[in-house]
Write a protein that holds these residues in place. Sequence first.
Motif, short mmCIF file in Angstrom:
data_model
loop_
_atom_site.label_atom_id
_atom_site.label_comp_id
_atom_site.label_asym_id
_atom_site.label_seq_id
_atom_site.Cartn_x
_atom_site.Cartn_y
_atom_site.Cartn_z
N ARG A 30 0.84 -1.20 0.00
CA ARG A 30 0.00 0.00 0.00
C ARG A 30 0.87 1.25 0.00
O ARG A 30 0.56 2.24 -0.65
CB ARG A 30 -0.92 0.01 1.22
CG ARG A 30 -2.01 -1.02 1.18
CD ARG A 30 -3.05 -0.76 0.10
NE ARG A 30 -3.76 0.47 0.37
CZ ARG A 30 -3.78 1.53 -0.45
NH1 ARG A 30 -3.16 1.48 -1.60
NH2 ARG A 30 -4.43 2.60 -0.14
N ARG A 35 -2.73 -0.90 -5.36
CA ARG A 35 -3.99 -1.36 -4.78
C ARG A 35 -4.40 -2.69 -5.37
O ARG A 35 -4.36 -3.71 -4.70
CB ARG A 35 -5.09 -0.32 -5.04
CG ARG A 35 -4.96 0.92 -4.21
CD ARG A 35 -6.08 1.88 -4.55
NE ARG A 35 -6.03 3.07 -3.72
CZ ARG A 35 -6.80 3.27 -2.66
NH1 ARG A 35 -7.70 2.38 -2.33
NH2 ARG A 35 -6.70 4.37 -1.96
N LYS A 36 -4.83 -2.67 -6.62
CA LYS A 36 -5.33 -3.89 -7.25
C LYS A 36 -4.22 -4.63 -7.99
O LYS A 36 -3.17 -4.07 -8.27
CB LYS A 36 -6.44 -3.53 -8.22
CG LYS A 36 -7.64 -2.90 -7.56
CD LYS A 36 -8.71 -2.60 -8.57
CE LYS A 36 -9.94 -2.02 -7.89
NZ LYS A 36 -11.00 -1.71 -8.84
#
Length: 63
Positions: A30, A35-36
């Motif tokens: 993070r 994120r993805k």
Amino acid sequence: MANNQQQKTVKVQLVRSPIGTKESHRATVRGLGLRKLNSTSELEDTPAVRGMINKVDYLVKVL
């Protein structure tokens, strides 16, 4: 003068899911701005960022 203002950058991509990894490794992912899955982030090339990439090297790919 223009050469001094150019920042060295490094581009990283999240290629494996951080699910099931240590909490500190998830926090590092993070912190890298990822994120993805397959998301990419372009960061300043500093020793701190290099250390973060090295910590989660099994989850990310440097482009």
